[in-house]
Design a protein around this motif. Structure first.
Motif, PDB file in Angstrom:
ATOM      1  N   PHE A 174       4.896  15.150 -31.120  1.00 57.42           N
ATOM      2  CA  PHE A 174       4.498  16.493 -30.221  1.00 57.42           C
ATOM      3  C   PHE A 174       5.559  16.630 -29.200  1.00 57.42           C
ATOM      4  CE2 PHE A 174       2.171  16.747 -33.314  1.00 57.42           C
ATOM      5  CZ  PHE A 174       2.256  17.536 -34.660  1.00 57.42           C
ATOM      6  N   LEU A 227       4.532  18.395 -25.274  1.00 51.64           N
ATOM      7  CA  LEU A 227       3.502  19.449 -24.995  1.00 51.64           C
ATOM      8  C   LEU A 227       4.698  18.894 -23.869  1.00 51.64           C
ATOM      9  CD1 LEU A 227       0.395  18.024 -25.798  1.00 51.64           C
ATOM     10  CD2 LEU A 227       1.112  20.358 -26.484  1.00 51.64           C
ATOM     11  N   VAL A 231       3.982  13.341 -27.179  1.00 49.09           N
ATOM     12  CA  VAL A 231       2.364  12.906 -27.990  1.00 49.09           C
ATOM     13  C   VAL A 231       2.720  12.303 -28.754  1.00 49.09           C
ATOM     14  CG1 VAL A 231       0.139  13.853 -28.529  1.00 49.09           C
ATOM     15  CG2 VAL A 231       1.782  14.651 -26.566  1.00 49.09           C
ATOM     16  N   ALA A 280       1.204  11.822 -31.903  1.00 47.70           N
ATOM     17  CA  ALA A 280       0.683  12.269 -32.606  1.00 47.70           C
ATOM     18  C   ALA A 280       0.549  11.198 -34.215  1.00 47.70           C
ATOM     19  CB  ALA A 280       0.136  13.282 -34.112  1.00 47.70           C
ATOM     20  N   PRO A 334     -10.981   8.975 -32.390  1.00 50.08           N
ATOM     21  CA  PRO A 334     -11.493  10.047 -31.293  1.00 50.08           C
ATOM     22  C   PRO A 334     -10.673  11.716 -31.773  1.00 50.08           C
ATOM     23  CG  PRO A 334     -10.435   7.788 -30.495  1.00 50.08           C
ATOM     24  CD  PRO A 334     -10.587   7.960 -31.968  1.00 50.08           C
ATOM     25  N   SER A 335     -11.481  12.413 -30.732  1.00 49.93           N
ATOM     26  CA  SER A 335     -10.460  13.126 -30.967  1.00 49.93           C
ATOM     27  C   SER A 335      -8.734  13.121 -30.629  1.00 49.93           C
ATOM     28  CB  SER A 335     -11.293  14.545 -30.401  1.00 49.93           C
ATOM     29  OG  SER A 335     -10.778  16.040 -30.574  1.00 49.93           O
ATOM     30  N   GLY A 336      -7.979  14.010 -31.371  1.00 49.12           N
ATOM     31  CA  GLY A 336      -6.800  13.371 -30.890  1.00 49.12           C
ATOM     32  C   GLY A 336      -5.808  12.569 -30.994  1.00 49.12           C
ATOM     33  N   SER A 337      -6.677  11.800 -31.986  1.00 48.99           N
ATOM     34  CA  SER A 337      -5.568  10.570 -32.531  1.00 48.99           C
ATOM     35  C   SER A 337      -5.131  10.635 -33.509  1.00 48.99           C
ATOM     36  CB  SER A 337      -7.327   9.059 -33.070  1.00 48.99           C
ATOM     37  OG  SER A 337      -7.976  10.544 -33.697  1.00 48.99           O
ATOM     38  N   GLY A 338      -4.969  11.562 -34.074  1.00 47.36           N
ATOM     39  CA  GLY A 338      -3.623  11.726 -35.460  1.00 47.36           C
ATOM     40  C   GLY A 338      -4.307  12.074 -36.709  1.00 47.36           C
ATOM     41  N   LYS A 339      -5.863  12.246 -36.882  1.00 47.84           N
ATOM     42  CA  LYS A 339      -6.007  12.079 -37.801  1.00 47.84           C
ATOM     43  C   LYS A 339      -5.864  13.366 -38.839  1.00 47.84           C
ATOM     44  CE  LYS A 339     -10.293  12.585 -36.511  1.00 47.84           C
ATOM     45  NZ  LYS A 339     -10.424  12.562 -35.173  1.00 47.84           N
ATOM     46  N   SER A 340      -5.705  15.043 -38.418  1.00 44.72           N
ATOM     47  CA  SER A 340      -5.480  16.469 -38.948  1.00 44.72           C
ATOM     48  C   SER A 340      -3.523  16.330 -38.970  1.00 44.72           C
ATOM     49  CB  SER A 340      -5.435  16.663 -38.159  1.00 44.72           C
ATOM     50  OG  SER A 340      -7.134  17.156 -37.607  1.00 44.72           O
ATOM     51  N   THR A 341      -3.156  15.714 -38.187  1.00 43.30           N
ATOM     52  CA  THR A 341      -1.337  15.266 -38.119  1.00 43.30           C
ATOM     53  C   THR A 341      -1.366  14.500 -39.786  1.00 43.30           C
ATOM     54  OG1 THR A 341      -1.595  15.779 -35.427  1.00 43.30           O
ATOM     55  CG2 THR A 341       0.065  15.053 -37.736  1.00 43.30           C
ATOM     56  N   GLU A 352     -12.163  17.724 -41.846  1.00 40.58           N
ATOM     57  CA  GLU A 352     -14.122  18.121 -41.267  1.00 40.58           C
ATOM     58  C   GLU A 352     -14.589  18.780 -42.281  1.00 40.58           C
ATOM     59  OE1 GLU A 352     -14.214  17.691 -37.023  1.00 40.58           O
ATOM     60  OE2 GLU A 352     -12.530  17.216 -36.942  1.00 40.58           O
ATOM     61  N   HIS A 394     -16.260  13.463 -38.029  1.00 42.37           N
ATOM     62  CA  HIS A 394     -16.741  12.460 -37.369  1.00 42.37           C
ATOM     63  C   HIS A 394     -17.989  11.931 -37.264  1.00 42.37           C
ATOM     64  CE1 HIS A 394     -13.971  13.691 -34.186  1.00 42.37           C
ATOM     65  NE2 HIS A 394     -13.316  15.270 -34.716  1.00 42.37           N
TER      66      HIS A 394
HETATM   67  N1  LIG Z   1       1.177  21.636 -33.093  1.00 39.02           N
HETATM   68  C1  LIG Z   1       1.483  20.911 -32.288  1.00 39.02           C
HETATM   69  N2  LIG Z   1       1.749  21.307 -31.047  1.00 39.02           N
HETATM   70  C2  LIG Z   1       1.512  20.107 -29.409  1.00 39.02           C
HETATM   71  N3  LIG Z   1       1.084  18.565 -30.349  1.00 39.02           N
HETATM   72  C3  LIG Z   1      -0.102  18.753 -31.097  1.00 39.02           C
HETATM   73  C4  LIG Z   1       0.287  19.700 -32.120  1.00 39.02           C
HETATM   74  N4  LIG Z   1      -0.373  19.222 -32.723  1.00 39.02           N
HETATM   75  C5  LIG Z   1      -1.538  18.060 -33.123  1.00 39.02           C
HETATM   76  N5  LIG Z   1      -1.086  17.999 -31.640  1.00 39.02           N
HETATM   77  C6  LIG Z   1      -1.254  17.419 -30.818  1.00 39.02           C
HETATM   78  O1  LIG Z   1      -1.291  15.669 -31.667  1.00 39.02           O
HETATM   79  C7  LIG Z   1      -2.571  14.799 -31.456  1.00 39.02           C
HETATM   80  C8  LIG Z   1      -3.520  14.951 -32.242  1.00 39.02           C
HETATM   81  O2  LIG Z   1      -4.027  15.794 -33.086  1.00 39.02           O
HETATM   82  P1  LIG Z   1      -4.874  15.853 -34.632  1.00 39.02           P
HETATM   83  O3  LIG Z   1      -5.061  17.366 -34.838  1.00 39.02           O
HETATM   84  O4  LIG Z   1      -4.141  14.996 -35.397  1.00 39.02           O
HETATM   85  O5  LIG Z   1      -5.927  14.986 -33.814  1.00 39.02           O
HETATM   86  P2  LIG Z   1      -7.140  14.975 -35.050  1.00 39.02           P
HETATM   87  O6  LIG Z   1      -7.224  13.305 -35.021  1.00 39.02           O
HETATM   88  O7  LIG Z   1      -7.282  15.704 -35.767  1.00 39.02           O
HETATM   89  O8  LIG Z   1      -8.020  15.025 -33.348  1.00 39.02           O
HETATM   90  P3  LIG Z   1      -9.968  15.988 -33.729  1.00 39.02           P
HETATM   91  O9  LIG Z   1     -11.105  15.199 -33.664  1.00 39.02           O
HETATM   92  O10 LIG Z   1      -9.866  16.972 -32.127  1.00 39.02           O
HETATM   93  O11 LIG Z   1      -9.346  17.603 -34.523  1.00 39.02           O
HETATM   94  C9  LIG Z   1      -3.073  15.430 -30.737  1.00 39.02           C
HETATM   95  O12 LIG Z   1      -3.059  15.089 -29.059  1.00 39.02           O
HETATM   96  C10 LIG Z   1      -2.734  16.980 -30.402  1.00 39.02           C
HETATM   97  O13 LIG Z   1      -2.844  17.324 -29.529  1.00 39.02           O
END
Ligand SMILES: Nc1ncnc2c1ncn2[C@@H]1O[C@H](COP(=O)(O)OP(=O)(O)OP(=O)(O)O)[C@@H](O)[C@H]1O
Ligand SMILES: [Mg+2]
Lengths: 403, 233
Positions: free
Chosen positions: B11, B13, B18, B20, B39-46, B167, B199
Motif C-alpha cells: 500500500f 501511504l 507499506v 502489508a 502484532p497490529s499492522g503485520s498484514g493478517k487482515s490483508t 478476529e 490476538h
Molecule cells: N487500504 C489500505 N491502504 C493503505 N494501507 C493499508 C490499507 N490496508 C492496510 N494497510 C496497511 O497495511 C498494513 C497491514 O494491515 P492489516 O490490516 O493487514 O494489519 P493487521 O495485521 O490486520 O492489523 P490489526 O491486528 O490491527 O488488524 C498496515 O500497516 C496497514 O496500515
C-alpha cells in the motif's frame, strides 16, 4: 438474483428510508401529474372547440359587425360604435355568386309568456337558411318560412326546453305566445340538440329576423352566417364580401369575417403554447426529481457503503451492485409515475364532473411520454452513483464506519 | 487447496510504501485449522482479504483449487466468493434492516436460489446455531454473540469449503466468544477449512497450525509443512 427478490430487497430499502422515498416520489408524481393534467385539459378544450365549430361546416363564414385588427397595433381611437350590418347588406350578400345560403342573426333575451307561465328566453331572429346552415330540423310543425328577409311575420319555432317549460304536455303548435309586447304563433318545435357555438338550441325561440328587429327595436344585425357552394371558394368569397361591404359602407368595410379554419388555427396556436408550457413544467419538475434521485442515491450509496462491501464479500459482483441501485431508482420512478397518474386521473375526473360538456382525457401518448421521461430521468441520474457504488473496493467499503 | 507463491501486497501511504504482504509463500490443505497471529499492522487482515478474493496481490501467485485467481474477472471472483468462501468479521457486518433469518438468507438470494430451498436451508442453519427463537429479530435486538452467530450462519449457508474469520471474538465477552469458537471448530470437524486471525493467544493455540506474521512476512509456521496436518484430506 431473482427479480422478485430484487423487488423485495428494494422495497425494504425504500420503507427503511420513508421520508427520503416520499420526497422523491412526490417530485416524480408532480412531474408526471403536471404532464397528464395539462395535456388532459388541453385535449378536453380542443375536443370541445372542435365539436362546437365542426357544426359550422368548413364552407361557412361568419360576418360580425366591427373590424377586429388582426394585423396588430391599436384599433382606431374613434370611439365610434361599429357600423351596423343591415338586412339590405344580407340580401346583397345572398345575391353574390357562389353563395348558397345566408342567415342573418339578431339575438336578444325577452320574457316569453303563455297563459300564466313566463320565462326569460333567448330569441334569435333569423331566416329559413339558418336551418340549412346549422342543420336544424323540426320534430313537429315546420321551420321558419322562406320569405323575403324584411317580411315580419308573427311566427316562432321553439326549442324543446321552451316547449316543455311553457306548455308542459299540452300541444304547442298553433298556440300564440307573447314575447315582450308582441304575439307569435308557434309553427314548429325544434329537434333536441345540444349546445353549439355557445347557444343552447333547446332553450331558444327562432323568429323571422324582421320580427326580431321590431321586437328588440334594433336594426343592426348581430351576425350573418354565409354558406358558400364549396370550401375552396371561401378565400375568394372573403374578398368579395370585403369589397361588397366597402361599397355599401362608404369605403370602409367595418366587418370581421371568421371561418372555421381561422378559429381552429387560432386555437391550434393556443394549444401549441399550452404544450410548450406543459413541456416546461414537466421538464422542471422532473429535473428536480432527477437531482433529488441523484443526491439520494449518492447518500444511499455512502450510507450503505459497509453493506456494499458486505454484499461483495458474500458474492455480489460489481454488476449486481449496480443493478441493485439502478433498480431501486427504477422502482421509485415507477411508483412516482403511478402516483402521478393516479393524481392526474382524479383531477381530470373532478374536472369532468364539474364541466360536464368537456371530455378531459389524457391522451395515451402523453401518459407514455411522462412515464418514459420519469424512468429515463431516474435511471440517468442514478447511473453515476450506482457505478460509483459498484466500483467501491470491498475492503475499504467494509472498513467504513457508516453502518 | 491453497497455494501462495511469493505473494506481495503493497500500500502507498503518502510516498511511503507499506509492505502489508511481503513475499508470502504458503500452502494450505483442505480441512486444516489454522490461526494467524501477530502484532497490529503485520498484514493478517490483508492476507485474509487476499485469500478471500476481496483483494488482489500486486505480484506473486495465488492458486485456489488449482485455479490461478489473479487472472479471474470480477464476475468470476464474485462467483468464487459466493460458492467457495465464507467470511466472518469482527464487527459482524449484518444488514441492519434485515432480520436474522433474512441476513443468513442473503447469499442464497444473491445466488438466485429458489425461496423454498432457501427456507429449508436457513431453517436448518438457524437450528444448528441455536438461533431459531431469534430468527425474526433485527440485528439491534440481538446480543453480540447472537449477532456473530448470525454472521457465521450467513458465512456457511452456501456450504463453502473455506471459512475466513478475522478476529471473530474480538468484540465478544469470554462466554459468547467461546460459544463462537466452539461453533467454528465444530464446522472444521465437519470438514471446512478454517483460518482464524486473532490476538487472543489462548484461542490461537487451539488451532492445529499456527502462523505468526510480522511486518508482512511469515516468521513462524508451526507445525510447518501443512500436508501432515490435514486431517480431512
Ligand atoms: N487500504 C489500505 N491502504 C493503505 N494501507 C493499508 C490499507 N490496508 C492496510 N494497510 C496497511 O497495511 C498494513 C497491514 O494491515 P492489516 O490490516 O493487514 O494489519 P493487521 O495485521 O490486520 O492489523 P490489526 O491486528 O490491527 O488488524 C498496515 O500497516 C496497514 O496500515
Ligand atoms: Mg486486522
Amino acid at each position: 438474483m431473482r427479480s422478485a427478490d430484487l423487488l423485495h430487497f428494494n422495497l425494504q430499502v425504500l420503507l427503511r428510508h420513508r421520508f427520503r422515498s416520499l420526497m422523491i416520489l412526490l417530485a416524480l408524481a408532480i412531474g408526471v401529474a403536471a404532464v397528464n393534467l395539462l395535456t388532459g385539459l388541453g385535449e378536453g378544450a380542443r375536443a370541445y372547440v372542435l365539436s362546437q365549430f365542426s357544426l359550422l361546416g368548413n364552407n361557412t363564414l361568419i360576418m360580425l359587425p366591427g373590424k377586429k385588427e388582426t394585423s396588430g397595433g391599436m384599433p382606431p381611437l374613434t370611439g365610434e360604435s361599429p357600423r351596423d350590418i343591415t338586412l339590405d347588406d344580407a340580401a346583397a350578400i345572398a345575391r353574390l355568386p357562389g353563395v348558397t345560403a345566408v342567415a342573418p342573426m339578431l339575438v336578444g333575451i325577452s320574457e316569453v309568456r303563455f297563459n300564466a307561465r313566463a320565462r326569460d328566453v333567448v330569441i334569435a331572429g333569423t331566416s329559413s337558411d339558418y336551418f340549412r346552415i346549422r342543420q336544424l330540423s323540426v320534430q313537429q310543425g315546420q321551420p321558419l318560412p322562406t320569405v323575403a328577409l324584411d317580411t315580419a311575420s308573427p311566427v316562432a319555432v321553439i326549442g324543446s326546453t321552451v316547449k316543455r317549460e311553457l306548455f308542459g304536455n299540452a300541444p304547442a303548435l298553433g298556440q300564440w305566445l307573447k314575447a315582450g309586447d308582441r304575439r307569435f304563433r308557434v309553427i314548429g318545435i325544434l329537434d333536441s340538440k345540444g349546445q353549439a357555438m355557445g347557444m343552447d338550441m333547446n332553450d331558444i325561440i327562432l323568429i323571422p329576423v324582421a320580427s326580431a328587429q321590431v321586437l328588440f327595436n334594433q336594426p343592426g344585425l348581430f351576425r350573418v352566417l354565409i354558406e358558400s357552394d364549396s370550401s375552396a371558394a371561401i378565400p375568394a368569397l372573403k374578398q368579395q364580401l370585403v369589397q361588397l361591404m366597402q361599397r355599401r359602407q362608404d369605403g370602409v368595410a367595418d366587418i370581421t369575417l371568421v371561418s372555421q379554419d381561422a378559429i381552429l388555427s387560432a386555437f391550434g396556436n393556443i394549444l401549441t403554447t399550452l404544450n410548450l408550457a406543459v413541456t416546461g413544467i414537466a421538464a422542471i419538475s422532473l429535473l428536480v426529481a432527477g437531482i433529488l434521485i441523484m443526491n439520494v442515491t449518492l447518500i444511499s450509496v455512502s450510507q450503505r457503503t459497509a453493506e456494499i462491501g458486505l454484499l461483495k464479500a458474500i458474492g455480489a459482483a460489481n454488476s449486481d451492485i449496480q443493478t441493485l441501485f439502478l433498480s431501486e431508482a427504477l422502482l421509485m420512478a415507477l411508483l412516482g409515475a403511478g402516483a402521478g397518474m393516479l393524481l392526474s386521473e382524479l383531477g381530470l375526473l373532478a374536472m369532468r364532473l364539474r364541466f360536464t360538456d368537456l371530455a378531459f382525457h389524457t391522451p395515451w401518448w402523453a401518459r407514455l411520454l411522462a412515464l418514459g421521461i420519469a424512468v429515463a430521468t431516474s435511471l440517468l441520474f442514478a447511473w453515476g452513483p450506482a457505478r460509483r457504488a459498484a466500483r467501491l473496493s470491498p475492503i475499504s467499503a467494509l472498513q467504513s464506519r457508516a453502518n | 487447496m491453497i497455494e501462495l507463491n511469493q505473494l506481495c501486497r503493497t500500500f502507498m501511504l503518502g510516498d511511503q510504501a507499506v509492505h502489508a504482504l511481503d513475499n508470502i509463500s504458503l500452502s494450505i490443505s483442505p480441512g486444516e485449522y489454522i490461526s494467524v497471529m501477530g502484532p497490529s499492522g503485520s498484514g493478517k487482515s490483508t492476507l485474509l482479504n487476499v485469500l478471500g478474493l476481496l483483494d488482489v496481490p500486486d505480484s506473486g501467485q495465488y492458486r485456489l483449487n488449482g485455479t490461478d485467481t489473479t487472472a479471474l474477472s470480477d464476475n468470476a471472483r464474485a462467483r468464487y466468493r459466493r460458492e467457495h468462501i465464507g467470511f466472518v468479521f469482527q464487527s459482524y457486518h449484518l444488514v441492519p434492516r434485515l432480520t436474522a433469518r433474512e441476513n443468513i438468507e442473503l447469499p442464497l438470494v444473491l445466488a438466485g436460489v429458489a425461496p423454498a430451498e432457501r427456507k429449508r436451508k436457513v431453517t436448518a442453519i438457524l437450528a444448528q446455531l441455536s438461533l431459531t427463537e431469534r430468527a425474526d429479530h433485527l440485528p439491534n435486538q440481538l446480543s453480540g454473540g447472537q449477532r456473530q452467530r448470525v454472521a457465521i450462519g450467513r458465512a456457511i449457508v452456501m456450504q463453502p469449503r473455506l471459512l475466513l474469520a478475522d478476529e471473530p471474538t474480538g468484540n465478544l465477552d469470554s462466554q459468547s466468544g467461546s460459544d463462537v469458537v466452539n461453533i467454528l471448530e465444530q464446522l472444521n470437524r465437519q470438514g471446512i477449512t478454517l483460518l482464524v486471525v486473532t490476538h487472543d493467544s489462548a484461542l490461537g493455540q487451539r488451532a492445529r497450525r499456527h502462523i505468526r506474521m510480522v511486518d508482512g512476512r511469515v516468521v513462524a509456521d508451526q507445525p510447518p509443512g501443512s500436508a501432515a496436518q490435514a486431517s480431512h484430506a
